[in-house]
Design a protein around this motif. Structure first.
Motif, PDB file in Angstrom:
ATOM      1  N   GLY A   7       0.813  -1.205   0.000  1.00  0.00           N
ATOM      2  CA  GLY A   7       0.000   0.000   0.000  1.00  0.00           C
ATOM      3  C   GLY A   7       0.844   1.251   0.000  1.00  0.00           C
ATOM      4  N   GLY A   8       1.919   1.262  -0.782  1.00  0.00           N
ATOM      5  CA  GLY A   8       2.830   2.394  -0.821  1.00  0.00           C
ATOM      6  C   GLY A   8       2.230   3.614  -1.486  1.00  0.00           C
ATOM      7  N   ASP A   9       3.074   4.631  -1.626  1.00  0.00           N
ATOM      8  CA  ASP A   9       2.617   5.907  -2.172  1.00  0.00           C
ATOM      9  C   ASP A   9       2.235   5.825  -3.649  1.00  0.00           C
ATOM     10  OD1 ASP A   9       3.000   7.121   0.266  1.00  0.00           O
ATOM     11  OD2 ASP A   9       5.013   7.845  -0.207  1.00  0.00           O
ATOM     12  N   GLN A  10       2.643   4.748  -4.345  1.00  0.00           N
ATOM     13  CA  GLN A  10       2.360   4.640  -5.779  1.00  0.00           C
ATOM     14  C   GLN A  10       1.528   3.404  -6.128  1.00  0.00           C
ATOM     15  OE1 GLN A  10       6.657   5.043  -6.907  1.00  0.00           O
ATOM     16  NE2 GLN A  10       5.893   6.578  -8.328  1.00  0.00           N
ATOM     17  N   VAL A  11       0.860   2.831  -5.141  1.00  0.00           N
ATOM     18  CA  VAL A  11       0.089   1.614  -5.431  1.00  0.00           C
ATOM     19  C   VAL A  11      -1.037   1.878  -6.424  1.00  0.00           C
ATOM     20  CG1 VAL A  11      -1.526   1.895  -3.490  1.00  0.00           C
ATOM     21  CG2 VAL A  11      -1.041  -0.390  -4.390  1.00  0.00           C
ATOM     22  N   LEU A  66       2.257   1.840 -22.827  1.00  0.00           N
ATOM     23  CA  LEU A  66       3.641   2.095 -23.241  1.00  0.00           C
ATOM     24  C   LEU A  66       4.312   3.105 -22.309  1.00  0.00           C
ATOM     25  CD1 LEU A  66       3.228   2.238 -27.136  1.00  0.00           C
ATOM     26  CD2 LEU A  66       4.287   0.423 -25.771  1.00  0.00           C
ATOM     27  N   GLY A  67       3.558   4.128 -21.912  1.00  0.00           N
ATOM     28  CA  GLY A  67       4.112   5.105 -20.984  1.00  0.00           C
ATOM     29  C   GLY A  67       4.354   4.526 -19.604  1.00  0.00           C
ATOM     30  N   PHE A  68       3.415   3.723 -19.099  1.00  0.00           N
ATOM     31  CA  PHE A  68       3.548   3.153 -17.756  1.00  0.00           C
ATOM     32  C   PHE A  68       4.669   2.123 -17.666  1.00  0.00           C
ATOM     33  CE2 PHE A  68      -0.861   4.625 -16.634  1.00  0.00           C
ATOM     34  CZ  PHE A  68      -0.485   5.319 -15.485  1.00  0.00           C
ATOM     35  N   LEU A  69       5.086   1.547 -18.785  1.00  0.00           N
ATOM     36  CA  LEU A  69       6.205   0.596 -18.754  1.00  0.00           C
ATOM     37  C   LEU A  69       7.503   1.262 -18.321  1.00  0.00           C
ATOM     38  CD1 LEU A  69       5.610  -1.515 -22.011  1.00  0.00           C
ATOM     39  CD2 LEU A  69       5.487  -2.328 -19.645  1.00  0.00           C
ATOM     40  N   PHE A  70       7.588   2.577 -18.461  1.00  0.00           N
ATOM     41  CA  PHE A  70       8.807   3.305 -18.116  1.00  0.00           C
ATOM     42  C   PHE A  70       8.702   4.045 -16.783  1.00  0.00           C
ATOM     43  CE2 PHE A  70       8.774   2.870 -22.716  1.00  0.00           C
ATOM     44  CZ  PHE A  70      10.059   2.381 -22.956  1.00  0.00           C
ATOM     45  N   TRP A 115       6.860  -9.057  -9.245  1.00  0.00           N
ATOM     46  CA  TRP A 115       6.677  -9.266 -10.681  1.00  0.00           C
ATOM     47  C   TRP A 115       5.916  -8.102 -11.330  1.00  0.00           C
ATOM     48  CZ3 TRP A 115       4.787 -13.818  -7.821  1.00  0.00           C
ATOM     49  CH2 TRP A 115       5.808 -14.723  -7.565  1.00  0.00           C
ATOM     50  N   THR A 116       6.335  -6.888 -10.988  1.00  0.00           N
ATOM     51  CA  THR A 116       5.764  -5.693 -11.598  1.00  0.00           C
ATOM     52  C   THR A 116       6.754  -5.133 -12.614  1.00  0.00           C
ATOM     53  OG1 THR A 116       4.438  -5.139  -9.641  1.00  0.00           O
ATOM     54  CG2 THR A 116       4.905  -3.362 -11.180  1.00  0.00           C
ATOM     55  N   LEU A 117       6.314  -4.976 -13.860  1.00  0.00           N
ATOM     56  CA  LEU A 117       7.146  -4.442 -14.930  1.00  0.00           C
ATOM     57  C   LEU A 117       6.733  -3.000 -15.187  1.00  0.00           C
ATOM     58  CD1 LEU A 117       9.256  -4.920 -17.185  1.00  0.00           C
ATOM     59  CD2 LEU A 117       7.359  -5.695 -18.642  1.00  0.00           C
ATOM     60  N   GLY A 118       7.633  -2.068 -14.883  1.00  0.00           N
ATOM     61  CA  GLY A 118       7.236  -0.669 -14.903  1.00  0.00           C
ATOM     62  C   GLY A 118       6.201  -0.461 -13.816  1.00  0.00           C
ATOM     63  N   ALA A 119       4.970  -0.124 -14.209  1.00  0.00           N
ATOM     64  CA  ALA A 119       3.877  -0.015 -13.239  1.00  0.00           C
ATOM     65  C   ALA A 119       2.831  -1.109 -13.448  1.00  0.00           C
ATOM     66  CB  ALA A 119       3.223   1.361 -13.352  1.00  0.00           C
ATOM     67  N   ILE A 120       3.134  -2.111 -14.276  1.00  0.00           N
ATOM     68  CA  ILE A 120       2.157  -3.147 -14.612  1.00  0.00           C
ATOM     69  C   ILE A 120       2.476  -4.426 -13.864  1.00  0.00           C
ATOM     70  CG2 ILE A 120       1.173  -4.538 -16.481  1.00  0.00           C
ATOM     71  CD1 ILE A 120       2.051  -2.186 -18.364  1.00  0.00           C
ATOM     72  N   ASN A 121       1.543  -4.890 -13.043  1.00  0.00           N
ATOM     73  CA  ASN A 121       1.730  -6.123 -12.298  1.00  0.00           C
ATOM     74  C   ASN A 121       1.330  -7.302 -13.179  1.00  0.00           C
ATOM     75  OD1 ASN A 121       0.372  -8.237 -10.097  1.00  0.00           O
ATOM     76  ND2 ASN A 121       2.311  -7.345  -9.474  1.00  0.00           N
ATOM     77  N   LEU A 122       2.313  -8.118 -13.538  1.00  0.00           N
ATOM     78  CA  LEU A 122       2.095  -9.186 -14.509  1.00  0.00           C
ATOM     79  C   LEU A 122       1.166 -10.296 -13.994  1.00  0.00           C
ATOM     80  CD1 LEU A 122       5.678  -9.455 -16.059  1.00  0.00           C
ATOM     81  CD2 LEU A 122       3.683  -8.199 -16.913  1.00  0.00           C
TER      82      LEU A 122
END
Length: 271
Positions: A50-54, A201-205, A214-221
């Motif tokens: 539950g961090g600041d960027q969840v 595409l933007g959230f990947l960076f 297992w989160t890639l960029g901001a996407i939880n796989l």
């Protein structure tokens, strides 16, 4: 890592949620993201993330599922002749631009800001579904420039901030300009691809501190894969229901559900 006694119930919950989101997306054209974002938010909190960027992870993961489900939903609606490709071509560049700006902002604000945006806009959408008049009109045809550009950009921008596919705003907008409901639902399903692809595409960076495993960029796989498996199965069912029944009673019931979810999200921001 969380224990299996926690993971298994959450896995089952995500399967059910994904199935429900697929039916809702196909039936009402609002996009499964309106269900998935709060579901991911609560799931990650239960797991202890539950961090600041969840909320960024919830929004990005939801948009990743929309890339797939929107293509499936648009294809199903197109076979029934319910997609207005002219609207998608003319709105497309503005939707993409709005979504890109939305990701840029979303990556730079605290999670609580995104929670507040989701809560307020989802609550307004729920109230419109419940009390908006089907006969209300802003015009007899879809608007031209500059109104079209403003509406499409705003739709892309706020949809990217909320992690939804655009149907939540697109369907009522099109019906306000005289588009029949089934055609509005079918066309709005295509908004999802135009909004979600540039957003993902933007959230990947985007780099997320304290991200779930297992989160890639901001996407939880894991969340993406579990949900996409069920939504792919249930989205065509929602499309068939949309063309076979009057969705008004279901729409009202979903409006109550959406309003309660929005209020609970705002409660977590305030308290």
């Amino acid at each position: 890592m969380p224990e299996m006694s926690t993971l298994i119930p959450l896995l089952l919950a995500l399967i059910v949620i994904g199935g429900f989101a697929g039916v809702v997306g196909g039936l009402l054209g609002v996009g499964g993201g309106i269900v998935l974002v709060p579901a991911f938010f609560y799931a990650f909190h239960v797991l202890g993330y539950g961090g600041d960027q969840v909320m960024q992870v919830c929004v990005a993961t939801s948009l990743a599922t929309i890339v797939v489900t929107s293509i499936r939903s648009t294809s199903s609606h197109n076979r029934k002749g319910a997609v207005d490709w002219a609207v998608l071509r003319t709105w497309g560049p503005w939707l993409v631009g709005g979504a890109a700006v939305g990701v840029f902002i979303a990556a730079r604000v605290p999670s609580t800001v995104l929670q507040a945006v989701f809560g307020i806009l989802a609550g307004l959408a729920g109230l419109w579904m419940a009390f908006g008049r089907d006969s209300a009109r802003l015009g007899d045809a879809m608007p031209g420039e500059p109104v079209r550009g403003l509406l499409a950009t705003a739709t892309g921008f706020f949809s990217a901030l909320m992690g939804i596919g655009g149907g939540t705003f697109g369907v009522p907008l099109m019906t306000l300009f005289g588009v029949p409901i089934h055609r509005a639902v079918g066309t709005a399903s295509g908004f999802g691809v135009l909004i979600a692809v540039p957003a993902v595409l933007g959230f990947l960076f985007v780099k997320i501190a304290e991200a779930p495993p297992w989160t890639l960029g901001a996407i939880n796989l894991p969340a993406f894969l579990v949900v996409i498996g069920t939504t792919l199965l249930t989205t065509p069912l929602g499309v068939r229901l949309a063309h076979a029944m009057n969705p008004k009673p279901l729409k009202r019931a979903f409006a109550v559900f959406l309003t309660l979810v929005a209020l609970n999200m705002l409660r977590k921001v305030i308290w």
